[in-house]
Design an enzyme around this catalytic site. Structure first.
Site, PDB file in Angstrom:
ATOM      1  N   ASN A  43      13.168  35.345  33.414  1.00 28.88           N
ATOM      2  CA  ASN A  43      14.436  35.251  34.135  1.00 28.88           C
ATOM      3  C   ASN A  43      15.598  35.205  33.144  1.00 28.88           C
ATOM      4  OD1 ASN A  43      13.347  32.661  33.535  1.00 28.88           O
ATOM      5  ND2 ASN A  43      14.448  31.669  35.203  1.00 28.88           N
ATOM      6  N   ASN A  75      22.986  33.853  34.617  1.00 26.58           N
ATOM      7  CA  ASN A  75      24.357  34.294  34.407  1.00 26.58           C
ATOM      8  C   ASN A  75      25.305  33.211  34.902  1.00 26.58           C
ATOM      9  OD1 ASN A  75      26.962  35.885  35.059  1.00 26.58           O
ATOM     10  ND2 ASN A  75      25.690  37.393  34.029  1.00 26.58           N
ATOM     11  N   ALA A  76      26.424  33.056  34.219  1.00 27.06           N
ATOM     12  CA  ALA A  76      27.434  32.082  34.643  1.00 27.06           C
ATOM     13  C   ALA A  76      27.897  32.360  36.069  1.00 27.06           C
ATOM     14  CB  ALA A  76      28.613  32.109  33.680  1.00 27.06           C
ATOM     15  N   CYS A  89      15.522  37.453  38.365  1.00 25.91           N
ATOM     16  CA  CYS A  89      14.242  36.748  38.310  1.00 25.91           C
ATOM     17  C   CYS A  89      13.254  37.470  37.383  1.00 25.91           C
ATOM     18  CB  CYS A  89      13.614  36.667  39.698  1.00 25.91           C
ATOM     19  SG  CYS A  89      14.455  35.567  40.836  1.00 25.91           S
ATOM     20  N   GLU A  99      10.100  38.192  37.796  1.00 26.95           N
ATOM     21  CA  GLU A  99       9.257  39.201  38.442  1.00 26.95           C
ATOM     22  C   GLU A  99       9.981  40.533  38.539  1.00 26.95           C
ATOM     23  OE1 GLU A  99      10.029  36.130  39.463  1.00 26.95           O
ATOM     24  OE2 GLU A  99       8.566  35.333  40.882  1.00 26.95           O
TER      25      GLU A  99
HETATM   26  N1  THU Z   1      13.312  32.422  39.455  1.00 26.40           N
HETATM   27  C1  THU Z   1      12.502  33.436  39.037  1.00 26.40           C
HETATM   28  O1  THU Z   1      12.626  33.928  37.905  1.00 26.40           O
HETATM   29  N2  THU Z   1      11.561  33.893  39.907  1.00 26.40           N
HETATM   30  C2  THU Z   1      11.376  33.409  41.158  1.00 26.40           C
HETATM   31  O2  THU Z   1      10.618  33.985  41.937  1.00 26.40           O
HETATM   32  C3  THU Z   1      12.036  32.166  41.568  1.00 26.40           C
HETATM   33  C4  THU Z   1      13.246  31.823  40.775  1.00 26.40           C
HETATM   34  C5  THU Z   1      14.342  31.918  38.526  1.00 26.40           C
HETATM   35  C6  THU Z   1      15.741  32.224  38.949  1.00 26.40           C
HETATM   36  C7  THU Z   1      16.507  31.142  38.229  1.00 26.40           C
HETATM   37  O3  THU Z   1      16.778  31.599  36.908  1.00 26.40           O
HETATM   38  C8  THU Z   1      15.541  29.980  38.148  1.00 26.40           C
HETATM   39  O4  THU Z   1      14.259  30.523  38.421  1.00 26.40           O
HETATM   40  C9  THU Z   1      15.840  28.865  39.135  1.00 26.40           C
HETATM   41  O5  THU Z   1      16.002  29.357  40.422  1.00 26.40           O
END
Ligand code: THU
Length: 129
Positions: A42, A45-46, A53, A55
């Site tokens: 992941n 960003n500000a 994410c 994935e």
């Molecule tokens: N996040 C992911 O990378 N994948 C997900 O499926 C759930 C959420 C990240 C987004 C954000 O950077 C952090 O987890 C908290 O929400």
């Protein structure tokens, strides 16, 4: 490829997460039908909604590398967090037949599928019907 190997790649990707706001690093590793693995983490960003994410980073990078057939994805978080709704939708689009391994930071995991994570999802079959 064994699930443990794919999870290991997701755990490595997780160490590169850019998470100054949530401090919740996520790593993902997607296995293509050709046996190659593409990773993502992941990237926050500000302007919070511009966060990407893990994935989606992994899947879109794999597409950019010419991959189209995906067989499995591993997702690694601190505590075995499940993929968000937006990522489930992208998984349905790009890898509807994928097995999904959801791991914690120690590599303990559970196994599910995209279809189980997003039952009755909206897909291109519906769009083109
Ligand atoms: N996040 C992911 O990378 N994948 C997900 O499926 C759930 C959420 C990240 C987004 C954000 O950077 C952090 O987890 C908290 O929400």
């Amino acid at each position: 490829m064994k699930p443990e190997e794919l999870i290991q790649r997701a755990l490595e990707a997780r160490t590169r997460a850019y998470v100054p706001y949530s401090s919740y690093p996520v790593g993902a590793a997607v296995l293509s039908a050709d046996g190659e693995v593409t990773i993502g983490c992941n990237v926050e960003n500000a302007a919070y909604p511009s966060t990407i994410c893990a994935e989606r980073v992994a899947l879109t990078a794999a597409v950019a590398q010419g991959k189209r057939n995906f067989v499995a994805i591993a997702v690694a978080t601190r505590n075995g967090g499940s993929p968000c709704g937006g990522c489930r939708q992208v998984m349905l689009e790009l890898g509807p037949e994928m097995v999904v391994y959801i791991a914690d930071e120690r590599g303990a995991y559970r196994t599910t599928t995209v279809r189980d994570l997003l039952p009755d999802g909206f897909d291109n079959a519906r769009l083109n019907a």
